[in-house]
Structures are given as structure tokens and as C-alpha cells.
Design an enzyme around this catalytic site. Structure first.
Site, PDB file in Angstrom:
ATOM      1  N   CYS A  10       0.081  -9.558   7.903  1.00 18.72           N
ATOM      2  CA  CYS A  10       0.126  -8.411   8.816  1.00 18.72           C
ATOM      3  C   CYS A  10       0.919  -8.777  10.080  1.00 18.72           C
ATOM      4  O   CYS A  10       1.371  -9.915  10.227  1.00 18.72           O
ATOM      5  CB  CYS A  10      -1.284  -7.984   9.182  1.00 18.72           C
ATOM      6  SG  CYS A  10      -2.115  -9.225  10.183  1.00 18.72           S
ATOM      7  N   CYS A  29      -0.505 -11.890  11.854  1.00 19.27           N
ATOM      8  CA  CYS A  29      -0.343 -13.198  11.207  1.00 19.27           C
ATOM      9  C   CYS A  29       1.118 -13.620  11.115  1.00 19.27           C
ATOM     10  O   CYS A  29       1.430 -14.815  11.184  1.00 19.27           O
ATOM     11  CB  CYS A  29      -0.965 -13.187   9.814  1.00 19.27           C
ATOM     12  SG  CYS A  29      -2.756 -12.985   9.887  1.00 19.27           S
ATOM     13  N   GLU A  57      -4.695 -16.197   6.956  1.00 18.89           N
ATOM     14  CA  GLU A  57      -3.632 -17.094   7.424  1.00 18.89           C
ATOM     15  C   GLU A  57      -4.066 -17.797   8.715  1.00 18.89           C
ATOM     16  O   GLU A  57      -3.770 -18.967   8.943  1.00 18.89           O
ATOM     17  CB  GLU A  57      -2.336 -16.310   7.706  1.00 18.89           C
ATOM     18  CG  GLU A  57      -1.753 -15.571   6.518  1.00 18.89           C
ATOM     19  CD  GLU A  57      -2.315 -14.155   6.363  1.00 18.89           C
ATOM     20  OE1 GLU A  57      -3.494 -13.929   6.683  1.00 18.89           O
ATOM     21  OE2 GLU A  57      -1.562 -13.274   5.928  1.00 18.89           O
ATOM     22  N   HIS A 102      -8.290 -13.685  10.234  1.00 15.22           N
ATOM     23  CA  HIS A 102      -7.537 -13.436   9.005  1.00 15.22           C
ATOM     24  C   HIS A 102      -7.359 -14.722   8.197  1.00 15.22           C
ATOM     25  O   HIS A 102      -7.499 -15.832   8.726  1.00 15.22           O
ATOM     26  CB  HIS A 102      -6.175 -12.846   9.352  1.00 15.22           C
ATOM     27  CG  HIS A 102      -6.268 -11.476   9.961  1.00 15.22           C
ATOM     28  ND1 HIS A 102      -5.195 -10.644  10.087  1.00 15.22           N
ATOM     29  CD2 HIS A 102      -7.340 -10.793  10.458  1.00 15.22           C
ATOM     30  CE1 HIS A 102      -5.581  -9.500  10.647  1.00 15.22           C
ATOM     31  NE2 HIS A 102      -6.879  -9.581  10.889  1.00 15.22           N
TER      32      HIS A 102
HETATM   33  O1  LIG Z   1      -2.349 -10.850   6.937  1.00 11.54           O
HETATM   34  C1  LIG Z   1      -3.516 -10.429   6.801  1.00 11.54           C
HETATM   35  C2  LIG Z   1      -3.832  -9.086   6.891  1.00 11.54           C
HETATM   36  C3  LIG Z   1      -5.124  -8.669   6.787  1.00 11.54           C
HETATM   37  N1  LIG Z   1      -6.106  -9.582   6.609  1.00 11.54           N
HETATM   38  C4  LIG Z   1      -7.493  -9.134   6.515  1.00 11.54           C
HETATM   39  C5  LIG Z   1      -8.004  -8.413   7.731  1.00 11.54           C
HETATM   40  C6  LIG Z   1      -9.031  -7.471   7.167  1.00 11.54           C
HETATM   41  O2  LIG Z   1     -10.249  -8.182   7.046  1.00 11.54           O
HETATM   42  C7  LIG Z   1      -8.485  -7.155   5.781  1.00 11.54           C
HETATM   43  C8  LIG Z   1      -7.727  -5.845   5.731  1.00 11.54           C
HETATM   44  O3  LIG Z   1      -8.651  -4.799   5.659  1.00 11.54           O
HETATM   45  P1  LIG Z   1      -8.206  -3.317   5.245  1.00 11.54           P
HETATM   46  O4  LIG Z   1      -9.478  -2.505   5.330  1.00 11.54           O
HETATM   47  O5  LIG Z   1      -7.664  -3.379   3.850  1.00 11.54           O
HETATM   48  O6  LIG Z   1      -7.162  -2.873   6.227  1.00 11.54           O
HETATM   49  O7  LIG Z   1      -7.592  -8.214   5.456  1.00 11.54           O
HETATM   50  C9  LIG Z   1      -5.812 -10.929   6.480  1.00 11.54           C
HETATM   51  O8  LIG Z   1      -6.708 -11.765   6.267  1.00 11.54           O
HETATM   52  N2  LIG Z   1      -4.512 -11.301   6.576  1.00 11.54           N
END
Ligand SMILES: O=c1ccn([C@H]2C[C@H](O)[C@@H](COP(=O)(O)O)O2)c(=O)[nH]1
Length: 302
Positions: free
Chosen positions: A247, A250, A223, A221
Site C-alpha cells: 500500500c 508500505c 511489510e 502491516h
Molecule cells: O501493504 C499492505 C497493505 C495492507 N496491509 C494490511 C492492512 C490491513 O490490515 C489489511 C487491508 O485490509 P482491507 O480491509 O482489505 O483494506 O491489509 C498490509 O499488511 N500491507
């Protein structure tokens, strides 16, 4: 540009990415060849994007969009609006240079850039995402207040714009995320979601919406990348600027790192998420006072 170029090389920079509009280049056609020779001779890699559009068109797009746009959250809608307004063959012939299909592509990229990066820079407002929360003193970045301080609002805007620009590097087909960590007014990390280094792209990369859970284990991710690659060991009490709500994976990492302030380019509202990532953990931590969180809004800027 030539002067800055020498400084860039001496500082050890090996890759330079340009935004789609590079005004100096317009005024420096005569220098183009020399600039290119300098770059050729050096080790710096360029990600060049110079639209083949006349300056009048770029200015007109900017003016038109500043006046008419009411929401910059829907980039596709925005790009369509620009294309409808500026792309009919007769009009285009008068204001386009170079091959037509390339110019159309450039116009699309230009409007994407305006929608995602440039216009929010002008129009973002910041507000505390949760009011009246007591923040433990060791986490507080009390000096950073983009809601009330104009200078800090500008910094927040620019660093969120940088976060949005980093998103262009991701291979994630659906959701690009970018973030920047700032310590004592210095950028100490930039990150975006991506595969681990040297990994080979596989079909989960193209996962449909229904198969989204399948791709999560393979992506680092934004972060996580920023924290792993930061150039300052101690980031206690620093500020992170991020283009998506952190999320549940993170959030604890940002918390353990001691980062005290999170500036989001989206509102911190409940996210209805059917898949395995959840965004409630972060909201709960904000409400508990773990982070001071500012949310940017670019709605209703007409
Ligand atoms: O805090 C976060 C949350 C999510 N991500 C990244 C992980 C995934 O590659 C996408 C999310 O994909 P969706 O298909 O929209 O669920 O974003 C992140 O980098 N940091």
C-alpha cells in the site's frame, strides 16, 4: 522427524507450526507417543493440525483438484467444490476416521490449504509486471529472475507459500497479508499484518466493510512487521515476497530500505479502493523503475 527435532531444539526454535498434511506422521504411528513425549519435555510450542482423514482421501482431493480447478483465487468456492464432491454421509463414513464434525472441519482446512498454498506451488507462473523499465543499479537484484529461471521460480513459489502460511497468524478478520524478505538466498524476515504486541483486541477488529478506515491505524502491516523484525540490517538489493500489493504506507518503507525486487502473489493491476489505503503508489513506483516487480498467476491451470 526425531532427528530433525533435536536439531530444531538445539537451534533455539521455540515454536513449530505444521502444515495440515504431515506425511511422516502417517508412516510413524508407532512413534507418535515418543515424539509427543519429546515435545512435552522441551520448550517448543507446537501448532499441530493433523487431519483425521485417511490418506486415500487426501490423495483423492489432490488429484481431483489438480484436474478440475481452473482458478485458485477463490478459496471459498474451492472449499465448497471439495465439500460437494467428497462430503456425502455415505461416502464420508468410508473414508473418515474419528468424530464426524471434526473430520468435516479437517476436510475444509485441508482444501483451504490446497487452494491457498499447495496448488499454487505447483502451478504458479511469474511474469514481469512492467516491461522495459531501467532499474537503477544499486536496487537491481539482477540475479533473481523467476520468470526465466526454474530454480528461482521454485524459490519464489516456496517463499510466497511461506508468506501465505504466515497469514494464518493474523487477527485481521478480512484481509491477511504475509511477506518474506530474502537476502543472498536466506530468509532474513517474515511478517504479517497484526496488532502491535501486547495490544488488547477491541471492537474495530470486527469493523464492517463500511468502517474499514477505522481499523487501519491500529494494524501494523506485513511489510512493516518484516522490516522492523528483520535480522539483517542491510537489505539493499534484496527481494521481498508479498501476498498483496504494497500500500502507499508500505511502499516508501520498502523503497527506503533499498529492496529492489518485489514478487507478488497477485497481479499488479489497478485496484479500485474507496478506503484510505491506496495501491496506486506502488504501481507508479514500479512503472518509474524503483522496483523490479514480478507477479504470480495461478489462473487457468486445468
Ligand atoms: O501493504 C499492505 C497493505 C495492507 N496491509 C494490511 C492492512 C490491513 O490490515 C489489511 C487491508 O485490509 P482491507 O480491509 O482489505 O483494506 O491489509 C498490509 O499488511 N500491507
Amino acid at each position: 522427524m526425531l532427528t530433525v527435532y533435536r536439531l530444531i531444539e538445539m537451534a533455539g526454535v521455540r515454536k513449530v507450526s505444521y502444515p495440515p498434511v504431515e506425511p511422516e506422521y502417517y508412516e510413524a504411528r508407532k512413534e507418535e507417543k515418543r515424539i509427543e513425549s519429546l515435545f512435552d519435555a522441551a520448550q517448543i510450542v507446537q501448532n499441530v493440525f493433523f487431519p483425521q482423514l485417511k490418506k486415500e482421501l487426501v490423495t483423492a482431493v489432490e488429484e481431483e483438484l489438480s484436474a478440475k480447478a481452473t482458478s485458485f483465487n477463490y478459496v471459498r468456492e474451492f472449499v465448497e467444490k471439495v465439500s460437494n464432491r467428497f462430503w456425502n454421509d455415505e461416502y464420508a463414513k468410508g473414508v473418515i476416521e474419528g468424530p464426524f464434525h471434526q473430520a468435516k472441519h479437517d476436510l475444509e482446512n485441508l482444501s483451504k490449504w490446497f487452494a491457498q498454498i499447495y496448488l499454487p506451488l505447483k502451478h504458479s507462473k511469474f511474469a514481469l509486471a512492467a516491461k522495459h523499465i531501467a532499474i537503477p543499479s544499486e536496487r537491481a537484484t539482477s540475479a533473481f529472475d523467476p520468470e526465466n529461471d526454474l530454480h528461482q521460480r521454485r524459490i519464489a513459489n516456496h517463499l510466497l507459500a511461506l508468506g501465505r502460511m504466515t497469514v494464518q497468524y493474523t487477527v485481521e478478520p478480512k484481509t491477511g497479508v504475509g511477506c518474506v524478505i530474502m537476502k543472498d538466498n536466506d530468509i532474513v524476515a517474515v511478517g504479517w499484518n497484526d496488532f502491535p504486541l501486547k495490544s488488547i483486541e477491541e471492537s474495530f477488529h470486527y469493523a464492517t466493510d463500511q468502517e474499514r478506515d477505522g481499523k487501519y491505524p491500529f494494524f501494523i502491516h506485513a511489510e512493516q512487521n518484516a522490516l522492523l523484525a528483520r535480522n539483517a540490517k542491510d537489505v539493499t538489493g534484496t527481494v521481498i515476497f508479498v501476498t498483496k500489493i504494497p500500500c502507499h504506507e508500505c511502499t516508501p518503507l520498502v523503497k527506503v530500505a533499498g529492496i529492489g525486487t518485489v514478487v507478488l502473489s497477485t497481479p499488479l493491476k489497478p485496484v479500485q479502493e474507496k478506503y484510505s489505503l491506496n495501491y496506486d503508489t506502488f504501481r507508479e513506483e514500479v512503472e518509474r523503475g524503483t522496483f523490479i516487480c514480478y507477479e504470480a498467476s495461478t489462473e487457468n491451470v486445468s
